[in-house]
Structure formats: structure tokens, C-alpha cells
Motif scaffolding. Structure first.
Motif, short mmCIF file in Angstrom:
data_model
loop_
_atom_site.label_atom_id
_atom_site.label_comp_id
_atom_site.label_asym_id
_atom_site.label_seq_id
_atom_site.Cartn_x
_atom_site.Cartn_y
_atom_site.Cartn_z
N VAL A 1 50.91 36.62 35.99
CA VAL A 1 51.57 37.65 35.19
C VAL A 1 50.55 38.36 34.31
O VAL A 1 50.50 39.59 34.26
CB VAL A 1 52.72 37.06 34.34
CG1 VAL A 1 53.20 38.05 33.29
CG2 VAL A 1 53.88 36.65 35.22
N LEU A 2 49.72 37.59 33.60
CA LEU A 2 48.72 38.20 32.74
C LEU A 2 47.71 39.02 33.55
O LEU A 2 47.31 40.11 33.14
CB LEU A 2 48.01 37.14 31.91
CG LEU A 2 48.85 36.49 30.80
CD1 LEU A 2 48.14 35.28 30.21
CD2 LEU A 2 49.18 37.51 29.72
N GLY A 3 47.30 38.50 34.71
CA GLY A 3 46.38 39.24 35.57
C GLY A 3 46.98 40.55 36.04
O GLY A 3 46.31 41.59 36.09
N CYS A 4 48.27 40.53 36.38
CA CYS A 4 48.96 41.76 36.78
C CYS A 4 48.99 42.76 35.62
O CYS A 4 48.70 43.95 35.82
CB CYS A 4 50.40 41.46 37.21
SG CYS A 4 50.56 40.75 38.85
N LEU A 5 49.34 42.29 34.44
CA LEU A 5 49.42 43.19 33.29
C LEU A 5 48.06 43.81 32.98
O LEU A 5 47.96 44.99 32.66
CB LEU A 5 49.97 42.45 32.08
CG LEU A 5 51.42 41.96 32.21
CD1 LEU A 5 51.81 41.12 31.00
CD2 LEU A 5 52.39 43.10 32.42
N HIS B 1 41.35 40.83 38.95
CA HIS B 1 40.27 41.45 39.74
C HIS B 1 40.46 41.18 41.24
O HIS B 1 40.22 42.07 42.07
CB HIS B 1 38.90 40.97 39.27
CG HIS B 1 38.45 41.63 38.02
ND1 HIS B 1 38.20 42.98 37.92
CD2 HIS B 1 38.23 41.13 36.78
CE1 HIS B 1 37.83 43.29 36.70
NE2 HIS B 1 37.85 42.17 35.97
N HIS B 2 40.89 39.98 41.58
CA HIS B 2 41.15 39.70 43.00
C HIS B 2 42.18 40.68 43.56
O HIS B 2 42.00 41.21 44.65
CB HIS B 2 41.63 38.26 43.22
CG HIS B 2 42.22 38.07 44.58
ND1 HIS B 2 41.44 37.91 45.71
CD2 HIS B 2 43.51 38.10 45.01
CE1 HIS B 2 42.23 37.82 46.77
NE2 HIS B 2 43.48 37.93 46.37
N ALA C 1 40.82 33.19 33.44
CA ALA C 1 41.59 32.90 34.65
C ALA C 1 42.45 34.10 35.04
O ALA C 1 42.55 34.45 36.22
CB ALA C 1 42.46 31.66 34.42
N ALA C 2 43.08 34.73 34.06
CA ALA C 2 43.90 35.92 34.34
C ALA C 2 43.02 37.07 34.83
O ALA C 2 43.40 37.81 35.76
CB ALA C 2 44.67 36.34 33.09
N ALA D 1 43.30 29.29 44.79
CA ALA D 1 42.03 28.80 44.22
C ALA D 1 40.87 29.65 44.70
O ALA D 1 39.95 29.96 43.92
CB ALA D 1 41.82 27.33 44.57
N GLY D 2 40.89 30.05 45.96
CA GLY D 2 39.83 30.92 46.49
C GLY D 2 39.88 32.31 45.87
O GLY D 2 38.84 32.90 45.57
N ALA D 3 41.09 32.83 45.70
CA ALA D 3 41.24 34.14 45.07
C ALA D 3 40.72 34.10 43.64
O ALA D 3 40.02 35.01 43.19
CB ALA D 3 42.72 34.56 45.09
N GLU D 4 41.06 33.03 42.94
CA GLU D 4 40.61 32.87 41.56
C GLU D 4 39.09 32.77 41.50
O GLU D 4 38.44 33.39 40.66
CB GLU D 4 41.25 31.64 40.94
CG GLU D 4 40.89 31.42 39.50
CD GLU D 4 41.56 30.20 38.89
OE1 GLU D 4 41.49 30.08 37.66
OE2 GLU D 4 42.12 29.37 39.62
#
Length: 167
Positions: free
Chosen positions: A77-81, A50-51, A44-45, A153-156
Motif C-alpha cells: 500500500v505504501l509503495g503504491c502511494l 520502484h519494482h 521496503a515500501a 521477495a525477488g521484487a523487493e
């Protein structure tokens, strides 16, 4: 060897993928809850990271988190990191003037916000020149301001679940 928090999280995922990482109860007493294993939270992150990169947010740029505590907060937060984007917390109690100051002072180029804050975000947005990408969690109330925001949800769904981030 240097590590950041995303690397450390991924090392936990690699050894405890099927263990429960997150249990979120939306409204205690309603039974509405969400559970994610480390592997599910990692994917999920990755999707959100990636989005954000696909949307043109670059490593070192700042993203605001105008969210309540929840799965989307931790996931972002995890996706940003992972993407080396700087997450900046935004207090959900802030009003337009405070948001305008924070959005500008923190050099935000992106914002992930709860739909409940749509009108506050819309009021501050014209004064923030650098803010170019919005992601909204949830559905805004009828009559809320129209914003050019991507649905979370679309971004994910559009982002890759694979790690594949630059070192």
C-alpha cells in the motif's frame, strides 16, 4: 502545498526513523514475529514502489491487493502511494466469479496476492484482459496452477530502496 499519504508517512520517517513502526505476529503463540522501524518500512515500501514502476505500472493505474493482513500488505500500500498507483483491496474470501468481476470492474493492471490464492487467481485471470503484472507472496502449494508471477521477495530485492518518486 498539497500532500498525499505517502508524503505524510515520509515526514514521520524523517523525524522518527529509528522508532518501531510495525510489529507483526504471524501466528500468535508461535513466537514468529517481524518488527520494522519507520526507516526499514520506508525502504521496503520504496523497493516495491520502484519494482512496480519498473514493471510498467504507471501512476493512476490500479493494483489489487489480494492479501491477508501482514507486512507485505502495508508495504505494498505504501509503495503504491509513493508511486501514485491506486491500491485496491480484494477480499480474501472471494471466489472465482467475484474475483473476475472485481478484477475487471476495478480496472486492475497488477495484482499482489498470497500464494494460497494461486488457483483462484489462475481461474479468474483469463477473463481479465488488462491484468498484466502479478506478484506472489509466498510459495504456492504443490500442484497449484502455474502463473507468470514475480516472487514478492525477488521484487523487493530488485527495487531501489531510495525514494526518488515523481512529485
Amino acid at each position: 502545498m498539497e500532500y498525499n499519504l505517502a508524503d505524510l508517512f515520509e515526514s514521520v520517517v524523517d523525524v522518527a526513523a529509528d522508532r518501531e513502526a510495525l510489529v507483526y505476529v504471524d501466528h500468535p503463540g508461535t513466537g514468529a514475529e517481524r518488527r520494522l522501524t519507520y526507516a526499514e518500512l520506508d525502504r521496503a515500501a520504496n523497493r516495491i514502489g520502484h519494482h512496480l514502476l519498473d514493471a510498467g505500472i504507471r501512476p493512476g493505474e490500479h493494483l489489487g491487493l489480494h492479501l491477508y493482513n501482514g507486512v507485505e500488505y502495508l508495504q505494498t500500500v505504501l509503495g503504491c502511494l509513493k508511486a501514485r498507483i491506486v491500491p485496491v483491496n480484494v477480499n480474501y474470501r472471494y471466489v472465482e466469479e467475484e474475483l473476475l468481476y472485481l478484477y475487471r470492474d476495478a480496472d486492475l493492471v497488477a495484482l499482489v496476492f498470497d500464494a494460497e490464492f494461486t488457483d483462484r487467481v489462475a481461474a479468474a485471470l483469463p477473463g481479465v484482459e488488462k491484468l498484466r503484472h502479478l506478484v506472489r507472496v509466498g510459495t504456492p502449494a504443490p500442484g497449484s496452477a502455474a502463473l507468470p508471477a514475480v516472487d514478492f521477495a525477488g521484487a523487493e530485492a530488485a527495487g531501489s530502496p531510495e525514494r526518488g518518486f515523481p512529485a
